[in-house]
Design an enzyme around this catalytic site. Structure first.
Site, PDB file in Angstrom:
ATOM      1  N   CYS A   1      45.778  43.659  43.940  1.00  0.00           N
ATOM      2  CA  CYS A   1      44.640  43.311  44.801  1.00  0.00           C
ATOM      3  C   CYS A   1      44.959  42.085  45.626  1.00  0.00           C
ATOM      4  O   CYS A   1      44.249  41.781  46.578  1.00  0.00           O
ATOM      5  CB  CYS A   1      43.347  43.174  44.008  1.00  0.00           C
ATOM      6  SG  CYS A   1      43.470  42.071  42.635  1.00  0.00           S
TER       7      CYS A   1
ATOM      8  N   GLU B   1      35.774  41.466  39.826  1.00  0.00           N
ATOM      9  CA  GLU B   1      36.848  41.186  40.788  1.00  0.00           C
ATOM     10  C   GLU B   1      37.100  42.486  41.527  1.00  0.00           C
ATOM     11  O   GLU B   1      37.390  43.506  40.890  1.00  0.00           O
ATOM     12  CB  GLU B   1      38.128  40.741  40.076  1.00  0.00           C
ATOM     13  CG  GLU B   1      37.990  39.463  39.265  1.00  0.00           C
ATOM     14  CD  GLU B   1      37.483  38.286  40.068  1.00  0.00           C
ATOM     15  OE1 GLU B   1      37.662  38.271  41.296  1.00  0.00           O
ATOM     16  OE2 GLU B   1      36.878  37.393  39.457  1.00  0.00           O
TER      17      GLU B   1
END
Ligand code: UN1
Length: 504
Positions: A296, A262
């Site tokens: 994020c 990720e």
């Protein structure tokens, strides 16, 4: 919070290898981002410890990952005991996290709760169906999809969710039978150690094989050694795009390695003219400023339909003016400091790049030391494809308002980035909601909500540069096993599928 209030055992990082805690070595200082005080230290793991960690995990695989010796249910029970210990120590863990990472106490508490939810989910998966039975063409044949563990996994995690993200990765890996070597961020090793101590209690209670979970510390080269190690198979990574790409490349050059990465986002919140403005402004504030824009999934772009942009901007700035990033232990503030000096430099460098491209700087951010405190920058910029501001990740409190003509243009702006993690749409138009669901090129889509706030039982991951397309949290269970085909013939003769002759 003064240094002495963290007990010595918590402050002194130790490697955990093959079920044993190694002596503390004071090699890497752990700093409090709020005041730069030293709150503890950890060793930098040497090659020898890393190799011992990987070897211990491989030894554990023979028991933990062997369904003739350990069942799924038993593995899940270890995780169930782990989560009970985490619950018991919830407040200490959250407080340590707030001091170490600078995450506001409310956010640190939510991070621990997210870790608890993830471990509860993992424990529950131990009693869910595993594999599948499928029909055969031949009446006397029975076929099954049998799930076998994949092997030892490296888990490398970022500082911004020091409890939740490790559990997203470690929990599914362990329940599926894969031992782990865990290297947390150098910024938050003490929170990681606390979590692993609680695992250790559970592992001992269940007499789990030593080496099921190993903890090592250090900067990039430590992680790289683990990823390159011939005896680690799964590379489970969450962090920057640069590091994640490297993990992917190394994995691709080995025949048996796979990488689940990720790797950041460039997230947009779209506000259409029919939106509830209060809801839109609050969602924008939470998306832009929670965790001081260091998720994020934080929103860099607020893409607003021109007809309501002046009113939206006026109200967004009004609320922004009241937002303060301050002491993470003082709940009067919305969020804490940036994580380190490098992040403060990035905050400023980002702002200079945006300023060169945009039409208006609506709020001038600034540093507010001591500590890594800042005030946010807000810019306004028209839709200019290919610019830094519209395509690159900020990961610092810089926000750009982009006025657009309509939904179609908003989607063009939102989809133009090379990242594809999170997006929000603020509207009451049910047809636009559906178009957004279909057209949004990202892994997490929200309607009338912020771009942040995912729950663990959903997939968490992105498209394009944001990930490898193998989302983590609950979805990681899909990648933690080899799906193997197991077929039995109950007849006394062979009958082949596809009408193939069995005559010999
Ligand atoms: C991250 O942004 O790095 O969706 C993780 C959220 C949290 C996880 C964020 N549950 O906001």
């Amino acid at each position: 919070m003064p240094r002495h209030s963290i007990e010595p055992r918590t402050r002194q990082g130790r490697e955990y290898i093959a079920g044993e805690w190694k002596p503390h070595r004071e090699e890497l200082e752990v700093l409090n981002p709020s005041d730069h005080s030293v709150i503890g230290s950890v060793p930098v793991s040497e090659v020898e410890s890393l190799d011992r960690g990987v070897a211990a995990a491989n030894d554990a695989l023979d028991t933990w990952g062997n369904h003739l010796k350990w069942s799924w249910v038993r593995r899940a029970e270890v995780v169930d005991t782990w989560v009970q210990h985490v619950r018991k120590h919830q407040s200490e863990l959250a407080l340590l996290m707030a001091i170490e990472s600078g995450k506001h106490l409310d956010e640190s508490r939510a991070d621990v709760v997210e870790a608890i939810h993830m471990l509860q989910y993992c424990a529950g998966r131990g009693r869910q169906p595993i594999g599948e039975r499928v029909a055969s063409e031949i009446p006397d044949k029975e076929a099954e999809i049998y799930l076998a563990p994949r092997g030892v996994c490296t888990v490398i995690t970022p500082w911004n969710f020091p409890a939740a993200i490790p559990t997203w990765l470690i929990g599914p890996a362990l329940v599926c039978g894969n031992p782990v070597v865990f290297k947390p961020s150098e910024e938050t090793p003490l929170t990681a150690q606390y979590l692993v101590r609680l695992f250790d209690l559970a592992a001992r209670e269940h007499e789990a094989p030593p080496g099921v979970l190993n903890l090592v510390y250090g900067p990039g080269h430590v992680g790289e050694h683990l990823v390159r190690h011939p005896d680690t198979v799964g590379q489970l990574f969450t962090g920057s795009h640069g590091v994640g790409s490297r993990v992917k490349q190394i994995a691709a050059s080995h025949y048996d390695k796979f990488a689940v990465c990720e790797m950041g986002g460039k997230n947009s919140l779209i506000v259409l003219e029919d939106a509830n403005l209060e809801l839109a402004v609050n969602s924008a504030i939470l998306s832009a400023y929670k965790t001081t824009h260091q998720r994020c999934v934080s929103a860099d772009l607020l893409i607003v339909q021109k007809s309501i942009e002046p009113e939206f901007t006026r109200r967004f700035l009004e609320v922004t003016d009241g937002v303060r990033f301050g002491d993470p232990l003082d709940t009067a503030f919305l969020a804490g400091p940036l994580i380190n000096q490098k992040a403060v430099d990035k905050f400023e460098a980002c702002a200079s790049r945006i300023e060169e491209e945009c039409e208006d700087r609506l709020r001038q951010g600034s540093r507010e030391g001591p500590g890594n405190f800042v005030r946010p920058n807000v810019f306004r910029m028209s839709h200019r494809p290919g610019t830094f501001a519209l395509t690159q990740e900020f990961f610092t409190p810089n926000v750009v308002i982009v006025p657009v003509a309509d939904f179609e243009e908003a989607m063009q702006v939102a989809n133009a980035s090379e990242f594809g993690l999170s997006m929000s749409l603020m509207t009451d138009d049910f047809r636009k909601m559906r178009e957004f669901k279909v057209l949004g090129r990202c892994g997490l889509k929200y309607v009338n909500l912020p771009t942040i706030g995912a729950e663990v039982h959903l997939p968490f991951g992105g498209m394009k540069r944001s990930g490898t397309g193998m989302p983590s949290a609950a979805w990681l269970f899909n990648y933690m096993c080899h799906a193997t085909a197991f077929t039995v013939n109950y007849a006394e003769e062979i009958r082949m599928a596809q009408g193939l002759s069995a005559k010999v």
